[in-house]
Design an enzyme around this catalytic site. Structure first.
Site, mmCIF file in Angstrom:
data_model
loop_
_atom_site.group_PDB
_atom_site.id
_atom_site.type_symbol
_atom_site.label_atom_id
_atom_site.label_comp_id
_atom_site.label_asym_id
_atom_site.label_seq_id
_atom_site.Cartn_x
_atom_site.Cartn_y
_atom_site.Cartn_z
ATOM 1 N N ALA A 174 0.815 -1.213 0.000
ATOM 2 C CA ALA A 174 0.000 0.000 0.000
ATOM 3 C C ALA A 174 0.851 1.266 0.000
ATOM 4 O O ALA A 174 0.319 2.365 -0.123
ATOM 5 C CB ALA A 174 -0.918 0.009 1.220
ATOM 6 N N SER A 175 2.154 1.109 0.129
ATOM 7 C CA SER A 175 3.045 2.260 0.349
ATOM 8 C C SER A 175 3.549 2.833 -0.970
ATOM 9 O O SER A 175 4.104 2.125 -1.811
ATOM 10 C CB SER A 175 4.221 1.799 1.226
#
Lengths: 202, 202
Positions: free
Chosen positions: B13-14
């Protein structure tokens, strides 16, 4: 033709501001970019984000990493470094004096001397005697400068500058602005200078 | 002689993990460094720091800056980029599957495909159908892989890996480790590889 301009926003208590203050002049000179020195206070900006201390103190793993990262970067840049025995140091007087230095044309050497005192010599830059000593060594009339720095006009000017930083969306230091383009951190110093002189990714 | 090793800790998700996942293999190859892929979940690490969401959402000025910084970096690296319509996306299944990929030898192409889905194609990587589609396109048996990914053993393995990340002092992603030396952020990818092959500041 006038040279492109980069606004350089920095805080005397900030570790990564230290690295950029020490590095910016020769890099900007080589890039043909003019630096506008913008000392400000990170404290009120952090307060607005809900931090009443440096995030490096609030979040210990971030702090531990930062000090080691700083040590590595100082070695790379050849900057003498001693971890300050107090962090963050009170930078209010230094910032006020730096604003006078912007007016009078000695902000760059003053800022380097304050940063070296804080991060290479472990001197408490919150002490007026330390700031006075730095001013004297720059050949300035320390008493007169500090009196001007502590005038109501100058105090207001620093407050306005700090409020302006928050209005511009700054959330840390150092930050660099080229027109509306914002760059955050010592890691982006070269990128900001490149942007100023028109070297931009497609 | 065996090649030096860098541990590459990343979270699907980063945003900055995305850039490093796309970049690391050719850089590591050129440096003669072996990459150990360490997918983990940032959520529990952030919770321990007191954040129940991405700091880029909690602190809007940081978030606004990050998206613009990302856009500039994507242009520099030539990475197609589309801002995800949801952020952060649920990365639990992707991370579990990636752990299986570490065992089975396809973690690198799988990780790049998931990152591209999230940050270039705006697909919801939290949807099992999206992960299954990615696995199928890699020529894998999607059902069998997902079943293995959702096994108790593999769930525990991801939990342990995430706990280990916190124990190692990680506080963000991507992070890279060379021995005890920690490097945080896509900005430090090249530095970590240099460190691994013995190029270190004096």
């Amino acid at each position: 033709m006038s040279r492109p301009v980069v606004e350089f926003w920095y805080e005397f208590a900030s570790t990564y501001s230290w690295l950029s203050v020490m590095r910016i002049e020769p890099l900007a000179e080589a890039a043909g970019v003019q630096v506008e020195w913008k000392p400000f206070l990170l404290g009120p900006v952090f307060m607005a984000l809900g931090w009443n201390d440096s995030p490096f103190n609030i979040y210990p793993p971030k702090g531990r990493y930062m000090w080691r990262d700083l040590e590595r970067l100082a070695a790379r840049y050849g900057q003498p470094f001693r971890k300050p025995s107090g962090f963050p140091r009170n930078s209010l007087l230094a910032a006020r004096v730096a604003l006078v230095g912007v007016e009078e044309g000695w902000v760059a050497p003053f800022s380097r001397a304050v940063m070296s005192a804080n991060f290479a010599e472990d001197r408490d830059i919150g002490q007026p005697a330390v700031i006075a000593d730095i001013l004297s060594k720059l050949g300035l009339d320390a008493d007169a400068v500090i009196e001007r720095a502590q005038s109501d006009d100058n105090k207001h000017a620093l407050r306005r500058q700090t409020e302006h930083a928050a209005e511009l969306g700054l959330f840390g230091a150092p930050s660099l602005r080229v027109g509306e383009e914002l760059f955050w951190g010592n890691d982006r110093l070269e990128d900001a200078l490149d942007w100023a002189r028109g070297l931009r990714p497609a």
